[in-house]
Write a protein that holds these residues in place. Structure first.
Motif, PDB file in Angstrom:
ATOM      1  N   GLY A  61      -5.525  14.768  -7.881  1.00 23.86           N
ATOM      2  CA  GLY A  61      -4.787  15.999  -8.117  1.00 23.86           C
ATOM      3  C   GLY A  61      -5.670  17.228  -8.044  1.00 23.86           C
ATOM      4  N   GLN A  62      -5.046  18.363  -8.200  1.00 24.38           N
ATOM      5  CA  GLN A  62      -5.750  19.641  -8.053  1.00 24.38           C
ATOM      6  C   GLN A  62      -6.965  19.725  -8.983  1.00 24.38           C
ATOM      7  OE1 GLN A  62      -3.102  22.960  -8.298  1.00 24.38           O
ATOM      8  NE2 GLN A  62      -4.691  24.492  -8.006  1.00 24.38           N
ATOM      9  N   ASN A  63      -8.116  20.067  -8.390  1.00 26.36           N
ATOM     10  CA  ASN A  63      -9.379  20.286  -9.112  1.00 26.36           C
ATOM     11  C   ASN A  63      -9.884  19.038  -9.853  1.00 26.36           C
ATOM     12  OD1 ASN A  63      -9.476  23.044  -8.349  1.00 26.36           O
ATOM     13  ND2 ASN A  63      -8.043  23.549  -9.986  1.00 26.36           N
ATOM     14  N   THR A  64      -9.471  17.854  -9.412  1.00 27.08           N
ATOM     15  CA  THR A  64      -9.971  16.626 -10.034  1.00 27.08           C
ATOM     16  C   THR A  64     -11.141  16.068  -9.227  1.00 27.08           C
ATOM     17  OG1 THR A  64      -8.393  15.268  -8.797  1.00 27.08           O
ATOM     18  CG2 THR A  64      -7.728  16.037 -10.989  1.00 27.08           C
ATOM     19  N   HIS A  65     -11.773  15.045  -9.786  1.00 27.12           N
ATOM     20  CA  HIS A  65     -12.893  14.362  -9.130  1.00 27.12           C
ATOM     21  C   HIS A  65     -12.675  12.867  -9.292  1.00 27.12           C
ATOM     22  CE1 HIS A  65     -17.569  13.927  -8.686  1.00 27.12           C
ATOM     23  NE2 HIS A  65     -16.890  13.225  -7.798  1.00 27.12           N
ATOM     24  N   LEU A  66     -12.343  12.193  -8.188  1.00 28.17           N
ATOM     25  CA  LEU A  66     -12.012  10.769  -8.207  1.00 28.17           C
ATOM     26  C   LEU A  66     -12.972  10.001  -7.305  1.00 28.17           C
ATOM     27  CD1 LEU A  66     -10.164   8.362  -8.926  1.00 28.17           C
ATOM     28  CD2 LEU A  66      -8.698   9.044  -6.994  1.00 28.17           C
ATOM     29  N   MET A  67     -13.563   8.935  -7.850  1.00 32.66           N
ATOM     30  CA  MET A  67     -14.468   8.079  -7.093  1.00 32.66           C
ATOM     31  C   MET A  67     -13.909   6.655  -7.135  1.00 32.66           C
ATOM     32  SD  MET A  67     -18.600   7.686  -7.478  1.00 32.66           S
ATOM     33  CE  MET A  67     -18.524   7.502  -9.269  1.00 32.66           C
ATOM     34  N   VAL A  68     -13.662   6.072  -5.961  1.00 35.09           N
ATOM     35  CA  VAL A  68     -13.052   4.753  -5.862  1.00 35.09           C
ATOM     36  C   VAL A  68     -14.049   3.782  -5.227  1.00 35.09           C
ATOM     37  CG1 VAL A  68     -11.089   3.423  -5.025  1.00 35.09           C
ATOM     38  CG2 VAL A  68     -10.807   5.859  -5.532  1.00 35.09           C
ATOM     39  N   THR A  69     -14.187   2.616  -5.823  1.00 36.99           N
ATOM     40  CA  THR A  69     -15.086   1.603  -5.283  1.00 36.99           C
ATOM     41  C   THR A  69     -14.466   0.229  -5.482  1.00 36.99           C
ATOM     42  OG1 THR A  69     -17.381   0.792  -5.287  1.00 36.99           O
ATOM     43  CG2 THR A  69     -16.396   1.316  -7.436  1.00 36.99           C
ATOM     44  N   THR A  70     -15.170  -0.819  -5.052  1.00 35.87           N
ATOM     45  CA  THR A  70     -14.697  -2.187  -5.224  1.00 35.87           C
ATOM     46  C   THR A  70     -15.567  -2.921  -6.233  1.00 35.87           C
ATOM     47  OG1 THR A  70     -16.033  -2.881  -3.325  1.00 35.87           O
ATOM     48  CG2 THR A  70     -13.729  -2.350  -2.903  1.00 35.87           C
ATOM     49  N   GLN A  71     -14.988  -3.919  -6.885  1.00 36.98           N
ATOM     50  CA  GLN A  71     -15.729  -4.672  -7.891  1.00 36.98           C
ATOM     51  C   GLN A  71     -16.918  -5.400  -7.271  1.00 36.98           C
ATOM     52  OE1 GLN A  71     -13.896  -8.239  -9.361  1.00 36.98           O
ATOM     53  NE2 GLN A  71     -14.723  -7.959 -11.418  1.00 36.98           N
ATOM     54  N   ALA A  72     -16.750  -5.874  -6.061  1.00 35.27           N
ATOM     55  CA  ALA A  72     -17.797  -6.622  -5.356  1.00 35.27           C
ATOM     56  C   ALA A  72     -17.545  -6.499  -3.862  1.00 35.27           C
ATOM     57  CB  ALA A  72     -17.782  -8.089  -5.784  1.00 35.27           C
ATOM     58  N   SER A  73     -18.379  -7.137  -3.076  1.00 32.95           N
ATOM     59  CA  SER A  73     -18.159  -7.165  -1.630  1.00 32.95           C
ATOM     60  C   SER A  73     -16.896  -7.973  -1.331  1.00 32.95           C
ATOM     61  CB  SER A  73     -19.359  -7.797  -0.927  1.00 32.95           C
ATOM     62  OG  SER A  73     -20.530  -7.027  -1.147  1.00 32.95           O
ATOM     63  N   GLU A  74     -16.060  -7.431  -0.462  1.00 31.81           N
ATOM     64  CA  GLU A  74     -14.843  -8.149  -0.064  1.00 31.81           C
ATOM     65  C   GLU A  74     -15.193  -9.178   1.001  1.00 31.81           C
ATOM     66  OE1 GLU A  74     -11.989  -9.208  -0.982  1.00 31.81           O
ATOM     67  OE2 GLU A  74     -10.621  -7.540  -0.565  1.00 31.81           O
ATOM     68  N   LYS A  75     -14.797 -10.431   0.801  1.00 29.19           N
ATOM     69  CA  LYS A  75     -15.082 -11.497   1.755  1.00 29.19           C
ATOM     70  C   LYS A  75     -13.870 -11.709   2.657  1.00 29.19           C
ATOM     71  CE  LYS A  75     -18.405 -13.775  -1.292  1.00 29.19           C
ATOM     72  NZ  LYS A  75     -18.323 -12.728  -2.336  1.00 29.19           N
ATOM     73  N   ILE A  76     -14.114 -11.710   3.952  1.00 28.31           N
ATOM     74  CA  ILE A  76     -13.070 -11.886   4.942  1.00 28.31           C
ATOM     75  C   ILE A  76     -13.291 -13.240   5.608  1.00 28.31           C
ATOM     76  CG2 ILE A  76     -11.942 -10.884   6.954  1.00 28.31           C
ATOM     77  CD1 ILE A  76     -13.284  -8.196   6.085  1.00 28.31           C
ATOM     78  N   TYR A  77     -12.504 -14.217   5.205  1.00 31.19           N
ATOM     79  CA  TYR A  77     -12.748 -15.597   5.588  1.00 31.19           C
ATOM     80  C   TYR A  77     -12.122 -15.955   6.945  1.00 31.19           C
ATOM     81  CZ  TYR A  77     -14.234 -16.234   0.730  1.00 31.19           C
ATOM     82  OH  TYR A  77     -14.887 -16.140  -0.474  1.00 31.19           O
ATOM     83  N   LYS A  78     -12.547 -17.099   7.454  1.00 30.29           N
ATOM     84  CA  LYS A  78     -12.011 -17.643   8.696  1.00 30.29           C
ATOM     85  C   LYS A  78     -10.487 -17.698   8.623  1.00 30.29           C
ATOM     86  CE  LYS A  78     -11.750 -22.106  11.097  1.00 30.29           C
ATOM     87  NZ  LYS A  78     -12.264 -23.492  11.117  1.00 30.29           N
ATOM     88  N   SER A  79      -9.855 -17.326   9.712  1.00 31.23           N
ATOM     89  CA  SER A  79      -8.397 -17.302   9.761  1.00 31.23           C
ATOM     90  C   SER A  79      -7.863 -18.550  10.438  1.00 31.23           C
ATOM     91  CB  SER A  79      -7.923 -16.066  10.527  1.00 31.23           C
ATOM     92  OG  SER A  79      -6.530 -16.106  10.739  1.00 31.23           O
ATOM     93  N   SER A  80      -6.818 -19.112   9.846  1.00 28.24           N
ATOM     94  CA  SER A  80      -6.137 -20.236  10.465  1.00 28.24           C
ATOM     95  C   SER A  80      -4.972 -19.762  11.314  1.00 28.24           C
ATOM     96  CB  SER A  80      -5.632 -21.204   9.389  1.00 28.24           C
ATOM     97  OG  SER A  80      -4.738 -20.535   8.507  1.00 28.24           O
ATOM     98  N   GLY A  81      -4.799 -18.432  11.368  1.00 25.52           N
ATOM     99  CA  GLY A  81      -3.726 -17.843  12.159  1.00 25.52           C
ATOM    100  C   GLY A  81      -3.420 -16.436  11.684  1.00 25.52           C
TER     101      GLY A  81
END
Length: 264
Positions: free
Chosen positions: A67-87
């Motif tokens: 919102g107006q004049n706010t300061h927001l910092m967004v991050t992730t808890q850990a590294s996101e793992k993108i696994y092998k896809s079966s489809g």
């Protein structure tokens, strides 16, 4: 097969000179946590995927509004793992908005890609006049210390950043097929398997250009024009990539400390 689906939304407002939660919504495997941290007036939001990673067919959707004049910092808890896809591919959509005078930082930790993964990410941002924003997306193709190699994958990354209703940055990244041979080309990464894109939108961007070039050195490049600083960083693994990103993000993170979870 059962697929993971998550939706998380957060908006913040200014109250008594500090950034506070306005609205918070979470559904499925998406969680948003607000740790007690000390970043001046900044509020740190940590997003969590409780499914423990994504694979083909999973869907994650995130939305954040400063919102107006706010300061927001967004991050992730850990590294996101993108696994092998079966489809199919895993899809991740991120919608960001910063109102007038707001400061917004999108600072996820690395996305770790496994062999034969399928992943599509879309990032859109709408910045008002006078808003400043910092965007970062690091990608690591396999964990070198674990002996992992990514021979093939389908990775797509789409960015659309607007300010005052005008498109100021657009890019589409697509890495598909025999990744090892593609990355080995000098015009791509020269064989480096960890890389990141950093975008800083601010009327103060010019003042960071020289120092950013020194921090990156021969490991990428940086340019600045029209209030926008864009950097590409490459490294042989996630550890070397972080050694560059930590001081680079600190330089442009609106006088705030790095996200607390980055040091865990």
């Amino acid at each position: 097969m059962q697929r993971a689906v998550g939706v998380g939304r957060l908006s913040v407002k200014q109250l008594d000179g500090r950034t506070r939660i306005n609205r918070l919504y979470q559904e499925g495997c998406a969680r948003i946590r607000i740790p007690k941290t000390y970043h001046g007036t900044a509020l740190e939001a940590v997003i969590i995927n409780t499914s423990g990673g994504v694979t083909g067919g999973d869907r994650m959707s995130w939305s954040f509004e400063a919102g107006q004049n706010t300061h927001l910092m967004v991050t992730t808890q850990a590294s996101e793992k993108i696994y092998k896809s079966s489809g199919g591919v895993a899809a991740n959509t991120v919608a960001l908005k910063a109102d007038q005078g707001a400061r917004l930082a999108w600072l996820p930790q690395e996305s770790i890609v496994f062999d034969r993964a399928g992943f599509s990410r879309t990032i859109t941002a709408d910045l008002a006049e006078g808003a400043e924003a910092l965007f970062l997306e690091p990608i690591v193709l396999g964990r070198r210390s674990m002996g992992e190699r990514v021979e093939s994958a389908d990775l797509r990354d789409r960015w659309r950043i607007s300010q005052c209703g005008q498109l100021i940055h657009a890019e589409d990244f697509w890495l598909n097929g025999e990744i090892t041979s593609i990355l080995s080309q000098k015009a791509v990464t020269g064989g480096q398997t960890a890389f990141a894109t950093l975008l800083f939108v601010s009327p103060r961007a010019d003042g960071f250009l020289n120092e950013a070039r020194q921090l990156i050195g021969p490991n990428g490049g940086v340019s600045c024009w029209n209030g926008k600083l864009l950097a590409r960083v490459m490294a042989e693994d996630s550890f070397q990539l972080r050694k560059i990103l930590l001081p680079l993000v600190t330089l442009m993170n609106f006088e705030a400390d790095l996200p607390k979870v980055w040091s865990i």
